[in-house]
Design an enzyme around this catalytic site. Structure first.
Site, PDB file in Angstrom:
ATOM      1  N   GLU A   3       0.867  -1.169   0.000  1.00  0.00           N
ATOM      2  CA  GLU A   3       0.000   0.000   0.000  1.00  0.00           C
ATOM      3  C   GLU A   3       0.904   1.218   0.000  1.00  0.00           C
ATOM      4  O   GLU A   3       1.917   1.237   0.685  1.00  0.00           O
ATOM      5  CB  GLU A   3      -0.833  -0.027   1.287  1.00  0.00           C
ATOM      6  CG  GLU A   3      -1.891   1.020   1.380  1.00  0.00           C
ATOM      7  CD  GLU A   3      -3.187   0.581   0.720  1.00  0.00           C
ATOM      8  OE1 GLU A   3      -3.878   1.464   0.210  1.00  0.00           O
ATOM      9  OE2 GLU A   3      -3.489  -0.614   0.719  1.00  0.00           O
ATOM     10  N   SER A   6       6.877   6.794   0.450  1.00  0.00           N
ATOM     11  CA  SER A   6       8.226   6.218   0.403  1.00  0.00           C
ATOM     12  C   SER A   6       8.655   5.601   1.732  1.00  0.00           C
ATOM     13  O   SER A   6       9.839   5.580   2.052  1.00  0.00           O
ATOM     14  CB  SER A   6       9.262   7.267  -0.018  1.00  0.00           C
ATOM     15  OG  SER A   6       8.834   7.920  -1.173  1.00  0.00           O
ATOM     16  N   ARG A   7       7.685   5.156   2.482  1.00  0.00           N
ATOM     17  CA  ARG A   7       7.953   4.516   3.790  1.00  0.00           C
ATOM     18  C   ARG A   7       8.639   5.465   4.795  1.00  0.00           C
ATOM     19  O   ARG A   7       9.222   5.019   5.765  1.00  0.00           O
ATOM     20  CB  ARG A   7       8.803   3.239   3.626  1.00  0.00           C
ATOM     21  CG  ARG A   7       8.108   2.169   2.759  1.00  0.00           C
ATOM     22  CD  ARG A   7       6.877   1.640   3.491  1.00  0.00           C
ATOM     23  NE  ARG A   7       6.174   0.569   2.796  1.00  0.00           N
ATOM     24  CZ  ARG A   7       5.033   0.728   2.118  1.00  0.00           C
ATOM     25  NH1 ARG A   7       4.477   1.919   1.995  1.00  0.00           N
ATOM     26  NH2 ARG A   7       4.432  -0.299   1.582  1.00  0.00           N
ATOM     27  N   LEU A   8       8.578   6.783   4.533  1.00  0.00           N
ATOM     28  CA  LEU A   8       9.152   7.745   5.472  1.00  0.00           C
ATOM     29  C   LEU A   8       8.056   8.225   6.408  1.00  0.00           C
ATOM     30  O   LEU A   8       7.601   9.373   6.360  1.00  0.00           O
ATOM     31  CB  LEU A   8       9.810   8.904   4.709  1.00  0.00           C
ATOM     32  CG  LEU A   8      11.031   8.489   3.887  1.00  0.00           C
ATOM     33  CD1 LEU A   8      11.599   9.660   3.100  1.00  0.00           C
ATOM     34  CD2 LEU A   8      12.116   7.894   4.795  1.00  0.00           C
TER      35      LEU A   8
END
Ligand SMILES: NC(=O)C1=CN([C@@H]2O[C@H](COP(=O)(O)OP(=O)(O)OC[C@H]3O[C@@H](n4cnc5c(N)ncnc54)[C@H](OP(=O)(O)O)[C@@H]3O)[C@@H](O)[C@H]2O)[C@@H](O)CC1
Ligand SMILES: [K+]
Length: 555
Positions: free
Chosen positions: A346, A529-531
Site C-alpha cells: 500500500e 516512500s515509507r518515510l
C-alpha cells in the site's frame, strides 16, 4: 484478493455458523465467495469497508437465506454503517453464474466481426434502439469500468483519444461521464464526424471546459496522463491503420494504463495483433460481447459493458454472457490473477503528523485519532491487538475490543481464566496497538495492567446483550473442550435457566475487565516512500515525571 494486488487484507476468522475456519476469496471486482458460506462478522466488516473497490453490489450469502432463490446481504453491525450501505439484491442464480464465469473465462461467448455488425443492425433496426442511446450506455460502461480499475484519487488525469466512427463516439460519451465522476479530462479527436450526434457530444464536452488537444501535441505530453483511453477503432476496423491514427497508435504502444474500448485499436477484430508490434492495453472494455480478438488480450482488467442485450439477440447468436450485478453498467470478466504476496503493498499518501499537530497530552491525542476513526466510519475502530507475555517472556497476541478509555487507562473485558489473563497475572506488562488502515494510522500504547473494580465489571457485564452474558458464563476460555457440542449444550441449559428475563444473570467471578495504564504512546502516520511519521510520548526522561516528553523516531 483484488486484482489490484495491493488490497488483500481480507480478514477471515472462524465461521459463525459452522465449526470450521472461514476462508474468503475475492474474485475480480464483482464476485466474492466466502467459504464456508456464512462469513464471520470480521469478513463482513472488511468487505463492507472495501465496497468501493469491489464494485457494488457486494452480495454476501447468508446461510439461512441462500436456500431460497433470492439471497441478500448482511446486516451491518451499527446503524451509522448501515446508512452508507450500497448493497443490492442479486439472485443466487446470477451470483453462481458470475462466479462460474470468473473461474472459467471460456464460458463467455466471443463473437466475430460479422456477428458484431449483425447485432448492431438488429439492435438499431427491428429492436428499436437508436445509435445515440446505445452509445450513451456503451460510454457509461467504459467510464464505470475505468472508475473501478483506476480509482479517481490516484489516477486523476485521463486522456481520451477518439477515432472517426462509433468507437470514437463511445469515447466522447465516456469522457463526459468521467468528468462527472471527478477525473480531469482531455480529449484528442483528430478526425471529427460531421453528424449532429457527434456535434452534440463535442459541444457537451466543450461546455464542461474539457480541452481538445491536437494530435501533434500528444507525443510530448502522453506520459503526463494517468490513464489513456483508446477509443480509436472498434469492430468495423479493417486493414492497417491509416494516418494520422497509425502514428498515434504507435505512441500508445508500451504506455502504461491504456484502456481500449471494445477492441485494442489496430488489432484485427478476430485475429488480434497480427503484426506483433501493436498496442497491448492494460484494460479492455468489451461492448455487447467480447470480439474474437479479445481472447488474445493479456492485460490486467477485462470488463464487459453495454448492458442492453435483449434475450432475442442472446438467443439468436447463442451468446453466453455473465449477468451484471445489481445496477452495475459493467462486469469484470478478466482472468483471476495469481498472487505474489511479496508485491502486495500500500502506498501511504495524504496526512502528515508533525510535532506542532500534537496535543501535549497523549490521551487527548488518542481521543482525537479515535474520533477520526469513528467519523470515517471505519469498521470496529475500537479493535486492538493486545500483546502479553508470560513470566518466561514468551509472547502472545490477539485482537480484543476496547470498551473504555480515559486518563486512567484503556479498558477491555475478558475471562480471567484466559491465556491473556493468566499471563497478565504473572507479568502485568502489555502492549496494545490500534491500526486504522484507511487513515494510515497506528497507535501503540504500552503499560502496566490491572483488573478494574468489580463494580465496573458488573456494570459493563449487565450492559451486554443477554446472549453475550450467557456466553460469558458458558465459556471456560482458552481451555481444551471435547467439541462444539459442549458449548451448545451448556448454552442451551443456561438459556432455559434464565428464560425468565426478569432474572438478572450474575456476572461470573471468572469474567471482568482489565485496565492498561500507559507508560508510553506512539502515534504512527503512514507517509510516502515509507518515510512515516512516528511520534512518541514517554515519561521516563521527563524531569518532572508528571509531564510527557515527545520524541520523533526514525521510520
Ligand atoms: N451494437 C453495438 O455493438 C454497439 C457498438 N458501439 C461501438 O461502435 C463501434 C463500432 O463502430 P463503427 O461501426 O462506427 O466502427 P469503428 O470501429 O468505430 O470505426 C469505423 C471508422 O474507422 C474507420 N476505419 C476503418 N478501418 C480503418 C483503417 N484501417 N484506418 C483508418 N480508419 C479506418 C472507418 O472509416 P472508413 O474505412 O469507413 O473510411 C470508420 O470511420 C464498436 O466497436 C463500439 O465501440 C457502441 O457505440 C454502441 C453499441
Ligand atoms: K478501441
Amino acid at each position: 484478493f483484488c486484482p489490484n494486488l495491493h488490497r488483500n487484507r481480507l480478514r477471515v476468522g472462524t465461521c459463525k455458523w459452522q465449526d470450521k475456519p472461514a476462508s474468503a476469496k475475492v474474485h475480480g471486482y464483482h464476485g466474492i465467495t466466502l467459504s464456508p458460506i456464512a462469513p464471520t462478522s470480521a469478513c463482513l466488516h472488511c468487505i463492507q469497508e472495501r465496497q468501493s473497490l469491489f464494485k457494488p453490489p457486494v452480495t454476501v450469502y447468508d446461510k439461512y437465506q441462500s436456500l431460497s432463490h433470492r439471497v441478500h446481504t448482511y446486516t451491518p453491525l451499527s446503524k451509522s454503517q448501515a446508512s452508507d450501505q450500497q448493497l443490492f439484491h442479486t439472485t443466487k442464480k446470477d451470483m453462481d453464474s458470475l462466479v462460474q464465469h470468473l473461474h472459467d473465462p471460456n464460458s463467455i461467448s466471443y463473437i466475430s466481426q460479422e456477428a458484431a455488425a449483425a447485432i448492431d443492425e438488429l439492435l438499431m433496426g427491428p429492436l428499436g434502439f437508436s445509435v445515440d442511446q446505445l452509445m450513451e450506455l456503451a460510454g457509461l460502461s467504459v467510464a464505470s469500468a475505468i472508475f473501478e480499475a483506476y480509482p479517481v484519487q490516484a489516477n486523476n488525469r485521463v486522456l481520451v483519444i477518439c477515432g472517426p466512427g462509433n468507437n470514437g463516439g463511445d469515447g466522447l460519451v465516456a469522457a463526459r461521464h468521467l468528468h462527472h465522476f471527478g477525473y480531469s479530462l482531455s480529449v484528442c479527436y483528430p478526425k471529427r464526424t460531421d453528424k449532429p450526434l457527434y456535434h452534440g457530444l463535442v459541444t457537451q464536452l466543450e461546455s464542461l471546459s474539457i480541452p481538445f488537444l491536437l494530435e501533434d501535441e500528444l507525443p510530448s505530453i502522453l506520459s503526463s496522463f494517468d490513464v489513456v483511453v483508446d477509443a480509436i477503432f472498434g469492430f468495423s476496423f479493417r486493414g492497417q491503420p491509416r494516418p494520422p491514427f497509425d502514428a498515434l497508435i504507435q505512441k500508445l504502444v508500451g504506455l502504461p494504463n491504456v484502456v481500449s474500448v471494445d477492441i485494442p485499436s489496430g488489432w484485427h477484430v478476430e485475429e488480434g495483433d497480427i503484426n506483433g508490434i501493436g498496442l497491448h492495453p492494460d484494460m479492455l472494455v468489451s461492448l455487447t460481447a467480447p470480439k474474437l480478438c479479445a481472447r488474445k488480450f493479456k492485460g490486467l482488467h477485462h470488463f464487459l459493458g453495454g448492458r442492453f442485450v435483449p434475450p432475442l439477440i442472446a438467443e439468436k447468436f447463442g451468446l453466453k454472457l455473465p449477468p451484471y450485478p445489481g445496477t452495475s453498467q459493467c462486469v469484470w470478466i478478466g482472468k483471476l490473477p495469481s498472487i505474489d504476496v511479496g508485491s502486495l503493498r500500500e502506498n501511504y499518501v495524504g496526512a502528515v503528523l508533525l510535532e506542532e499537530h500534537l496535543n501535549a497530552d497523549p490521551f487527548s491525542q488518542f481521543k482525537e485519532w479515535f474520533e477520526d476513526a469513528v467519523a470515517m466510519g471505519l469498521p470496529e475502530p475500537n479493535a486492538m491487538t493486545l500483546a502479553t507475555a508470560n513470566k518466561e517472556g514468551h509472547p502472545s497476541a490477539r485482537m480484543v475490543l476496547l470498551k473504555g478509555y480515559d486518563e486512567h487507562g484503556f479498558v477491555w473485558y475478558t475471562n480471567y481464566g484466559s491465556r491473556k489473563a493468566l499471563e497478565l497475572a504473572s507479568n502485568p506488562w502489555a502492549s496494545i496497538v490500534f491500526f486504522w488502515e484507511r487513515l494510515h494510522r497506528q497507535a501503540r500504547i504500552t503499560g502496566c495492567v490491572e483488573k478494574v473494580s468489580s463494580e465496573e465489571s458488573d456494570e459493563y457485564f449487565h450492559s451486554r446483550p443477554r446472549e453475550s452474558q450467557i456466553g460469558a458464563l458458558v465459556s471456560a476460555q482458552s481451555t481444551v473442550i471435547a467439541g462444539r457440542h459442549v458449548l451448545d449444550q451448556a448454552y442451551e441449559d443456561l438459556q432455559s435457566r434464565y428464560a425468565d428475563k426478569s432474572i438478572i444473570i450474575p456476572r461470573p467471578d471468572h469474567w471482568g475487565g482489565f485496565r492498561l495504564q500507559p507508560e508510553a504512546f506512539e502515534f504512527w502516520q503512514g507517509r510516502e516512500s515509507r518515510l512515516h511519521d512516528r511520534l512518541t510520548y514517554t515519561k521516563e526522561m521527563a524531569v518532572d515525571k508528571s509531564n510527557w516528553v515527545i520524541h520523533r523516531l526514525a521510520p
